[in-house]
Motif scaffolding. Structure first.
Motif, PDB file in Angstrom:
ATOM      1  N   ARG A  69      -1.110  -8.633 -10.204  1.00 11.20           N
ATOM      2  CA  ARG A  69      -1.289  -8.543  -8.756  1.00 11.20           C
ATOM      3  C   ARG A  69       0.050  -8.261  -8.068  1.00 11.20           C
ATOM      4  O   ARG A  69       0.171  -7.355  -7.248  1.00 11.20           O
ATOM      5  N   ASP A  70       1.076  -9.019  -8.452  1.00 13.15           N
ATOM      6  CA  ASP A  70       2.400  -8.849  -7.848  1.00 13.15           C
ATOM      7  C   ASP A  70       2.937  -7.443  -8.063  1.00 13.15           C
ATOM      8  O   ASP A  70       3.417  -6.805  -7.138  1.00 13.15           O
ATOM      9  N   GLN A  71       2.851  -7.004  -9.313  1.00 14.77           N
ATOM     10  CA  GLN A  71       3.388  -5.670  -9.636  1.00 14.77           C
ATOM     11  C   GLN A  71       2.772  -4.611  -8.746  1.00 14.77           C
ATOM     12  O   GLN A  71       3.455  -3.770  -8.181  1.00 14.77           O
ATOM     13  N   ILE A  72       1.443  -4.665  -8.580  1.00 18.46           N
ATOM     14  CA  ILE A  72       0.751  -3.573  -7.908  1.00 18.46           C
ATOM     15  C   ILE A  72       0.977  -3.641  -6.390  1.00 18.46           C
ATOM     16  O   ILE A  72       1.139  -2.602  -5.735  1.00 18.46           O
ATOM     17  N   PHE A  73       1.092  -4.842  -5.866  1.00 19.06           N
ATOM     18  CA  PHE A  73       1.399  -4.967  -4.431  1.00 19.06           C
ATOM     19  C   PHE A  73       2.834  -4.525  -4.154  1.00 19.06           C
ATOM     20  O   PHE A  73       3.117  -3.867  -3.146  1.00 19.06           O
ATOM     21  N   ASP A  74       3.736  -4.881  -5.037  1.00 20.12           N
ATOM     22  CA  ASP A  74       5.137  -4.508  -4.897  1.00 20.12           C
ATOM     23  C   ASP A  74       5.295  -2.979  -4.860  1.00 20.12           C
ATOM     24  O   ASP A  74       5.924  -2.414  -3.963  1.00 20.12           O
ATOM     25  N   ILE A  75       4.674  -2.317  -5.857  1.00 19.57           N
ATOM     26  CA  ILE A  75       4.803  -0.855  -5.942  1.00 19.57           C
ATOM     27  C   ILE A  75       4.122  -0.181  -4.759  1.00 19.57           C
ATOM     28  O   ILE A  75       4.689   0.720  -4.128  1.00 19.57           O
ATOM     29  N   ALA A  76       2.914  -0.620  -4.432  1.00 22.19           N
ATOM     30  CA  ALA A  76       2.176   0.004  -3.322  1.00 22.19           C
ATOM     31  C   ALA A  76       2.961  -0.127  -2.015  1.00 22.19           C
ATOM     32  O   ALA A  76       3.020   0.810  -1.209  1.00 22.19           O
ATOM     33  N   GLY A  77       3.577  -1.278  -1.820  1.00 23.36           N
ATOM     34  CA  GLY A  77       4.369  -1.494  -0.609  1.00 23.36           C
ATOM     35  C   GLY A  77       5.523  -0.506  -0.517  1.00 23.36           C
ATOM     36  O   GLY A  77       5.762   0.107   0.532  1.00 23.36           O
ATOM     37  N   LYS A  78       6.200  -0.329  -1.631  1.00 22.75           N
ATOM     38  CA  LYS A  78       7.345   0.596  -1.635  1.00 22.75           C
ATOM     39  C   LYS A  78       6.898   2.036  -1.418  1.00 22.75           C
ATOM     40  O   LYS A  78       7.585   2.814  -0.756  1.00 22.75           O
ATOM     41  N   LEU A  79       5.763   2.412  -1.989  1.00 22.18           N
ATOM     42  CA  LEU A  79       5.254   3.772  -1.784  1.00 22.18           C
ATOM     43  C   LEU A  79       4.979   3.998  -0.301  1.00 22.18           C
ATOM     44  O   LEU A  79       5.422   4.997   0.284  1.00 22.18           O
ATOM     45  N   LYS A  80       4.262   3.059   0.332  1.00 23.93           N
ATOM     46  CA  LYS A  80       3.923   3.189   1.749  1.00 23.93           C
ATOM     47  C   LYS A  80       5.190   3.340   2.594  1.00 23.93           C
ATOM     48  O   LYS A  80       5.263   4.187   3.492  1.00 23.93           O
ATOM     49  N   GLU A  81       6.198   2.486   2.334  1.00 28.94           N
ATOM     50  CA  GLU A  81       7.469   2.560   3.059  1.00 28.94           C
ATOM     51  C   GLU A  81       8.088   3.951   2.979  1.00 28.94           C
ATOM     52  O   GLU A  81       8.792   4.377   3.871  1.00 28.94           O
ATOM     53  N   ASN A  82       7.837   4.638   1.840  1.00 32.18           N
ATOM     54  CA  ASN A  82       8.420   5.966   1.642  1.00 32.18           C
ATOM     55  C   ASN A  82       7.463   7.092   2.021  1.00 32.18           C
ATOM     56  O   ASN A  82       7.697   8.251   1.665  1.00 32.18           O
ATOM     57  N   GLY A  83       6.395   6.726   2.722  1.00 37.21           N
ATOM     58  CA  GLY A  83       5.486   7.750   3.228  1.00 37.21           C
ATOM     59  C   GLY A  83       4.556   8.335   2.188  1.00 37.21           C
ATOM     60  O   GLY A  83       3.993   9.415   2.384  1.00 37.21           O
ATOM     61  N   ILE A  84       4.370   7.637   1.072  1.00 40.13           N
ATOM     62  CA  ILE A  84       3.472   8.125   0.024  1.00 40.13           C
ATOM     63  C   ILE A  84       2.135   7.400   0.158  1.00 40.13           C
ATOM     64  O   ILE A  84       2.085   6.178   0.187  1.00 40.13           O
ATOM     65  N   ASN A  85       1.059   8.188   0.247  1.00 43.08           N
ATOM     66  CA  ASN A  85      -0.249   7.610   0.565  1.00 43.08           C
ATOM     67  C   ASN A  85      -1.190   7.465  -0.622  1.00 43.08           C
ATOM     68  O   ASN A  85      -2.356   7.152  -0.440  1.00 43.08           O
ATOM     69  N   PHE A  86      -0.692   7.752  -1.827  1.00 36.39           N
ATOM     70  CA  PHE A  86      -1.562   7.652  -3.008  1.00 36.39           C
ATOM     71  C   PHE A  86      -0.903   6.815  -4.091  1.00 36.39           C
ATOM     72  O   PHE A  86       0.197   7.139  -4.540  1.00 36.39           O
TER      73      PHE A  86
END
Lengths: 255, 255, 255, 255
Positions: free
Chosen positions: A107-124
């Motif tokens: 759970r942590d891993q996937i929330f961590d990565i998804a958060g960083k993607l969003k911050e960088n404007g990546i939507n997938f």
């Protein structure tokens, strides 16, 4: 064969073209384009007479398709495929990034990565809940638990999910979470699965098989599109060759 | 790891070895051989202590298996696999011929071919009722009708049937007719299907994928064998290379 | 094109066929067979008229050759190539063994191996005096010293020598010792070298290049044969593929 | 091993490092860089003692090189190779175009193309006077006549010439006209030729062989550089695979 009609053709005219096709033991496929409506035809072509179609109302043109693949050819649909996934566009002149880890690990891993993607404007976010592995003893993914984390991260962070579907029995569960269904390289010629994912009407990310020719990749896309699902994303991930300095050898297209 | 016990070990001793394995979070696999009984172990090996197994009654030897594949390795089972199909033997020093057309095309065709095979002392007819095809518009086999003809020819002519199973939804129907289930090259890494065909306990003819390494072929066999189905026939049909003078390039093994 | 004449055609008739070919800007190649004499033709075919050749005395037949390779085709010479090397025959129904180490390493080594081969009825020693190596810092063979040892072992033990020729500047020295000249896989498309070894009139052992098609192998043989050297031995040593379980992947021919 | 010295080391210090290397049966290679002077070492490394070199005057550092290739490794020369051909620079951040037809076909053709290249700011004409062909009967280039046209176009239009050298016997003639010598894919492992073109001290355009690994390409470059010719341009033209939709399959490097 491809029947070209104007986009505002009356429904009645469209149906009479489709009926004529069916009466020749073929299957019609409606393909709405930007300017025109195309009716694709698959099946045995021996009873199709070009001139007879030209006489039908609203028909503007009749084109022969010479490739083994029909619905995915540029002759059937000359415009680029542009797929809109919850407001983010894939295709055309857009450069859209899909990123993420190989597998959902926690759970942590996937929330961590998804958060960083969003911050960088990546939507997938791409991550596997089910992983195909050459060894039966290797980690095969968190499975249902993995899907649950992906579902949570999607709701809480608002990111689109791309995840692999491995077999017919898990399609429904995976399609509930995924915005784009990934079909892996090892399943590129699993035709039963291609048809099933086609039926979901979800966009499909179709990976090229390790030893598939480009023609075979397009024919696998044709399996999906023949289910009236036109939203196929081809993933050129390279082929297997003698060279081991790079993991795969990717084709490099010019022009 | 592999625990070697004498063939006449009391059931009680076998069970205590298996319980010890399970208590280490691993899975035991009973593999009866000609002279000895082997217990294969798969799963995380970190809690397995060789010396502890050697202390258990009836245990004669403990062997480490170093390959990625376990159950199909010669360390697990050093004898050749010999499969008896209704009296005809495949493997060992026997040369057994499996022959037939690509697909079942008609009742007459299949009776004609089966009759000629029998006359020539060939006891296996191979023919596809379901055919995987790269194009969705190509002939995909006579399907149920094809299975029916195979079932008829088997009863009337008395020949064993080898036919391909394409997907999970048709396994039961195909396995009812087939004496040997064929798994095609395109499905060699369809792991869900490998496990399902393993469960049928029918002999499996496993074709090497077009770009599969020999290690991957053995790992796919491992998927089947991990379902306690030891009757796997490996089919070396060659790999895809740049050479087009021959359809595939077959590996040639020496020694 | 191929002109077939009887073997006992008068010299005068043969010359007039050859003159006619030359007058069409082509090159004639005399190929004596068991029963017939063939005159092969290479060069631009536009001025060659089949009927005109049929009118010439002693001409029995005129055959069109449709392959890219001419002189090495079965159309040009339908019999098997049989090469007699000091009394030992290669080709036809004979199984002849050529054996030996990769490289000549010392006088003792080469005498020891040659002696054992002779004892076992093997009449060909293969060993490299010059070795092509992908690294400039690897051992490249004993060179002149290696040739000297090969020359000695040939005289004293009476065994035929097969050894590689690497480049134009050492052909003469190598051809003095070798009974069969080996052309390595890396030089299969070194056309200047192919022509030079062709001129020696020694039998040539031509190894297939790592990524050469069978057609390219035959075309390289054609370079040698176009120098009137018909004694070419094709060495199928496999091609480079993704499979690393075997060093090369050898083609397996049926029929 | 690599000895790093300051660029302004006195000649005397450089020579004593080189003498020490030679006394260990190895060969020193002076490689002047932007900031430092490196002395590369090739040969058997067993007698080389790092600490002994560190004691010599002007020596700043001693580095072990672990690749099979030495002189072409980044450890030996960490800066990019930049080649200045009559004022036009190849390498670094420059995008330099080399263009032209497969072969020189006529005086007019070559003047026409060279003129258009110049008009478009392209300073390198590539065209073959000698062409390697898989068939001995195919057009093999205009040879000396082709070189003459290239020489003329160079003088009259003022464009640099890139042309292939096929074999040892034509190196001198080709090198007289060429500003960059091209070594073709089929000759990538023709080691005698690699050494010969290395000696010309001309920049070399080295094409990757059809089945060469990247390591083998670098080792072939090493053959050239071991002749003190550091001006090697690697030409990644793709490898031969099963895919025929593109002529070759080019590797695509990331990072």
């Amino acid at each position: 064969m491809l029947i070209i009609m104007s986009l505002d053709s009356p429904r009645h005219d469209i149906e009479s073209v489709k009926n004529k096709i069916a009466s020749c033991n073929c299957t019609p496929h409606e393909i709405p384009g930007a300017d025109k409506l195309a009716i694709g035809i698959t099946g045995p072509s021996d009873k199709l007479v070009k001139e007879e179609f030209l006489l039908l109302p609203s028909v503007e043109e009749v084109i022969r398709v010479t490739k083994k693949y029909k619905l995915v050819s540029r002759q059937m649909k000359s415009e680029d495929t542009i797929i809109n996934v919850n407001g983010t566009v894939i295709g055309g002149n857009n450069l859209t990034i899909i990123a993420g880890p190989c597998a959902v690990e926690s759970r942590d891993q996937i929330f961590d990565i998804a958060g960083k993607l969003k911050e960088n404007g990546i939507n997938f976010l791409r991550a596997g809940a089910y992983k195909p592995r050459s060894s039966p003893y290797a980690f095969q993914g968190l499975k249902e638990k993995g899907l649950e984390y992906l579902s949570d991260v999607k709701k809480e962070i608002g990111i689109n999910i791309v995840t692999e579907v491995l077999n017919q029995s898990t399609i429904t569960a995976v399609a509930e979470v995924a915005d784009i269904l990934q079909l892996g390289a090892r399943n590129m010629q699993n035709y039963a699965l291609l048809e099933e994912v086609g039926k979901t009407q979800k966009p499909i990310l179709l990976k090229r098989g390790m030893s598939a020719t480009i023609e075979e990749l397009l024919l696998s896309a044709e399996y999906i599109v023949s289910q009236q699902n036109f939203n196929v994303i081809l993933c050129e991930r390279g082929i297997r060759t003698f060279e081991t300095a790079t993991r795969n050898t990717r084709n490099w297209y010019l022009g």
